[in-house]
Write a protein that holds these residues in place. Structure first.
Motif, mmCIF file in Angstrom:
data_model
loop_
_atom_site.group_PDB
_atom_site.id
_atom_site.type_symbol
_atom_site.label_atom_id
_atom_site.label_comp_id
_atom_site.label_asym_id
_atom_site.label_seq_id
_atom_site.Cartn_x
_atom_site.Cartn_y
_atom_site.Cartn_z
ATOM 1 N N GLN A 379 0.831 -1.206 0.000
ATOM 2 C CA GLN A 379 0.000 0.000 0.000
ATOM 3 C C GLN A 379 0.867 1.259 0.000
ATOM 4 O O GLN A 379 0.524 2.265 -0.632
ATOM 5 C CB GLN A 379 -0.932 0.005 1.213
ATOM 6 C CG GLN A 379 -2.125 -0.945 1.084
ATOM 7 C CD GLN A 379 -3.062 -0.551 -0.061
ATOM 8 O OE1 GLN A 379 -3.311 0.622 -0.285
ATOM 9 N NE2 GLN A 379 -3.529 -1.559 -0.786
ATOM 10 N N VAL A 382 1.938 1.771 -3.520
ATOM 11 C CA VAL A 382 0.835 2.301 -4.313
ATOM 12 C C VAL A 382 0.754 3.813 -4.155
ATOM 13 O O VAL A 382 0.587 4.561 -5.133
ATOM 14 C CB VAL A 382 -0.507 1.642 -3.902
ATOM 15 C CG1 VAL A 382 -1.680 2.373 -4.530
ATOM 16 C CG2 VAL A 382 -0.524 0.179 -4.322
ATOM 17 N N LYS A 386 1.157 6.675 -7.169
ATOM 18 C CA LYS A 386 0.077 7.621 -7.473
ATOM 19 C C LYS A 386 0.562 9.067 -7.436
ATOM 20 O O LYS A 386 -0.068 9.945 -8.055
ATOM 21 C CB LYS A 386 -1.064 7.434 -6.480
ATOM 22 C CG LYS A 386 -1.872 6.163 -6.729
ATOM 23 C CD LYS A 386 -3.042 6.047 -5.763
ATOM 24 C CE LYS A 386 -3.887 4.803 -6.076
ATOM 25 N NZ LYS A 386 -5.040 4.660 -5.153
ATOM 26 N N PRO A 389 1.915 10.233 -11.606
ATOM 27 C CA PRO A 389 1.013 9.560 -12.560
ATOM 28 C C PRO A 389 1.561 9.473 -13.982
ATOM 29 O O PRO A 389 1.040 8.713 -14.802
ATOM 30 C CB PRO A 389 -0.253 10.424 -12.504
ATOM 31 C CG PRO A 389 0.206 11.768 -12.031
ATOM 32 C CD PRO A 389 1.335 11.484 -11.103
ATOM 33 N N ILE A 424 -1.793 -2.849 -10.094
ATOM 34 C CA ILE A 424 -2.885 -2.581 -11.046
ATOM 35 C C ILE A 424 -4.219 -2.678 -10.338
ATOM 36 O O ILE A 424 -5.118 -1.833 -10.529
ATOM 37 C CB ILE A 424 -2.809 -3.565 -12.234
ATOM 38 C CG1 ILE A 424 -1.533 -3.290 -13.054
ATOM 39 C CG2 ILE A 424 -4.056 -3.464 -13.106
ATOM 40 C CD1 ILE A 424 -1.256 -4.342 -14.117
ATOM 41 N N ASN A 426 -4.865 -1.982 -7.448
ATOM 42 C CA ASN A 426 -5.045 -0.880 -6.509
ATOM 43 C C ASN A 426 -4.927 0.482 -7.187
ATOM 44 O O ASN A 426 -4.534 1.468 -6.541
ATOM 45 C CB ASN A 426 -4.039 -1.001 -5.373
ATOM 46 C CG ASN A 426 -4.435 -2.059 -4.364
ATOM 47 O OD1 ASN A 426 -5.129 -1.775 -3.379
ATOM 48 N ND2 ASN A 426 -3.980 -3.283 -4.618
ATOM 49 N N GLY A 427 -5.229 0.536 -8.464
ATOM 50 C CA GLY A 427 -5.415 1.834 -9.118
ATOM 51 C C GLY A 427 -4.266 2.332 -9.951
ATOM 52 O O GLY A 427 -4.318 3.462 -10.448
ATOM 53 N N ILE A 428 -3.208 1.561 -10.123
ATOM 54 C CA ILE A 428 -2.090 1.998 -10.949
ATOM 55 C C ILE A 428 -2.302 1.469 -12.369
ATOM 56 O O ILE A 428 -2.582 0.279 -12.569
ATOM 57 C CB ILE A 428 -0.752 1.501 -10.390
ATOM 58 C CG1 ILE A 428 -0.595 1.898 -8.912
ATOM 59 C CG2 ILE A 428 0.415 2.061 -11.209
ATOM 60 C CD1 ILE A 428 -0.691 3.369 -8.656
ATOM 61 N N SER A 429 -2.166 2.355 -13.349
ATOM 62 C CA SER A 429 -2.419 1.975 -14.737
ATOM 63 C C SER A 429 -1.458 0.875 -15.185
ATOM 64 O O SER A 429 -0.256 0.937 -14.948
ATOM 65 C CB SER A 429 -2.262 3.202 -15.643
ATOM 66 O OG SER A 429 -2.342 2.833 -17.007
#
Length: 465
Positions: A379, A382, A386, A389, A424, A426-429
């Protein structure tokens, strides 16, 4: 010979008295009342006397005991463990050694008529109490001289004493001793005199009545406390008055006895807000919002703001910590280092932090699944991804040399992919991340030690151009 013995006796007494006032101590005087026993037998003489220390404790056959108070001693402390004692004693003599029947070999006490016994003796003794580090047992050795009369015929003696005291309190003790008295005249037999008695110490001076003798009292004319060597602490704050800047008001040691009523670490006399806990930097006044502006001067006491704006905050529209007046990208969150605009690529320290997290990822043994405690580490990774970006990263898996190369290669690929999949999810492209495995081919430590193998089992993060 008689004149020589008397001169020797007088010389001993004069030498003793000449040092009796050398040094005063607490309770320097002592008086002892007791009883004594005289034994003429174990002194190394011919019959009716015996060899040295022969039947030394045979009280029944040899000791002459007067069943009453028969000794009186007065002692004066000298210095460094030395004590002078003057002793007087009386007794009745009806036993003088033993007789032996040469035919039967029987032994019987040699009886004599009741003879009077008087003794006046002076002694300098040395106490071993401090040497043995005891507060109750007080052994001592002494040497001196005296004059002894038996049936009103007297002679001088040279005396050696061995004894000990047991102190029940500071002023009361039991004194047990044995003295060898060697006569200078043939008509007075050499003998032992044993005695036991109660000793009472006295003579200490306590001018201010605080229970601490003047000798040990740093303030002998002012009642005080033992912890301060007899000096007072008027406000009972644990700091003696002579070192207390506020001797009449209880305070703290860190402030030399002055108070801090609100407990904020600022003395009342220096505290602009003595009844409300505050900050040292604000002279003891509070700052509720922690903006460095005292509440009394803060137009927004519950909302942090700069002193230049009277404690009220400047606007920060994008919430990136850079005020709009200084923010080159006021509507887009960025970093302070980049004047409020977002960083395109992470810096070297950020990459080092990412890799510290990556190297601490824990996998289940021989698998590409994570141990439960690894979730917090992932986490944290992550959150860093973020922040950047527009940056792309590669995830590289490595193993130690245990197992086959092909198995290690496959395991490293699966573990790198597992990290990518987590990011991915958890919101990472996915377009920003690649994963690759290198097996055991790139060790960073020796695979011959357990610690080295642990370092080689790792995931690394690299920034892609």
């Amino acid at each position: 010979m008689k004149n020589l013995s008397r001169l020797f006796f007088v010389a001993v007494l004069i030498a003793s008295f000449s040092t009796s006032n050398a040094q005063d101590k607490n309770n320097p005087w002592a008086i002892t009342f007791g009883a004594n026993a005289v034994d003429f037998y174990p002194v190394g003489e011919d019959t009716p006397q015996g060899e040295y220390f022969d039947e030394y404790f045979n009280a029944t056959d040899h000791w002459n005991i007067l069943p009453s108070i028969s000794t009186l001693s007065v002692s004066r402390y000298l210095s460094d463990g030395f004590v002078f004692t003057a002793k007087g004693s009386i007794n009745r003599i009806d036993k003088f050694g033993s007789n032996f029947d040469p035919i039967t070999g029987a032994e019987s006490t040699n009886k004599v008529d009741d003879l009077t016994y008087y003794g006046l003796d002076g002694r300098v003794s040395y106490s071993f109490m401090d040497i043995i580090n005891s507060k109750t047992i007080d052994p001592y050795l002494g040497v001196g001289g005296g004059y002894t009369w038996v049936d009103e015929i007297g002679a001088g003696t040279l005396n050696g004493t061995l004894g000990f005291k047991v102190w029940f309190s500071e002023s009361l003790g039991l004194d047990v001793q044995s003295t060898y008295k060697h006569s200078f005249e043939d008509y007075l037999p050499t003998h032992f005199q044993h005695s036991v008695g109660l000793t009472f110490k006295f003579g200490g001076t306590d001018t201010d009545g605080d229970g601490i003798y003047d000798q040990d009292d740093a303030c002998p004319e002012e009642a005080g406390l033992e912890i301060f060597n007899g000096c007072p602490d008027s406000d009972n704050d644990g700091i003696q008055d002579s070192k207390d800047d506020c001797p009449n008001v209880a305070g703290l040691a860190e402030f030399n006895g002055c108070p801090d009523s609100d407990g904020d670490g600022v003395m009342d006399k220096d505290d602009k807000c003595p009844d409300v806990a505050g900050l040292k930097t604000l002279a003891g006044c509070p700052d509720a919002d922690g903006d460095g502006v005292a509440d009394a001067d803060d137009n927004c006491p519950n909302e942090a703001g700069p002193a230049a704006n009277s404690g009220c905050p400047w606007p920060d529209t994008d919430g990136d910590g850079v005020l709009d007046k200084d923010d080159k990208c006021p509507n887009e969150a960025g970093t302070v280092a980049n004047n409020g605009c977002p960083e395109v690529k992470p810096t070297a320290p950020v990459m080092e932090t990412l890799n510290e997290y990556a190297r601490s990822i824990l996998f289940n043994s021989g698998k590409a699944t994570f141990q439960k405690q690894t979730d917090q580490v992932l986490q944290s990774m992550v959150a860093i991804f973020k922040e950047y970006p527009q940056a792309n990263f590669s995830l590289e898996g490595h193993t130690d040399s245990d197992g086959s190369k092909s198995m290690n290669q496959a395991l490293s690929e699966r573990r790198a992919s597992a990290v990518r999949d987590y990011l991915i999810a958890n919101g990472i492209s996915a377009d920003r991340l690649t994963a690759a495995g290198f097996g055991e081919s790139n060790p960073i430590a020796s695979n011959s030690t357990r610690a080295g193998k642990k370092e080689n089992r790792r995931v690394e993060v690299k920034l892609k151009n």
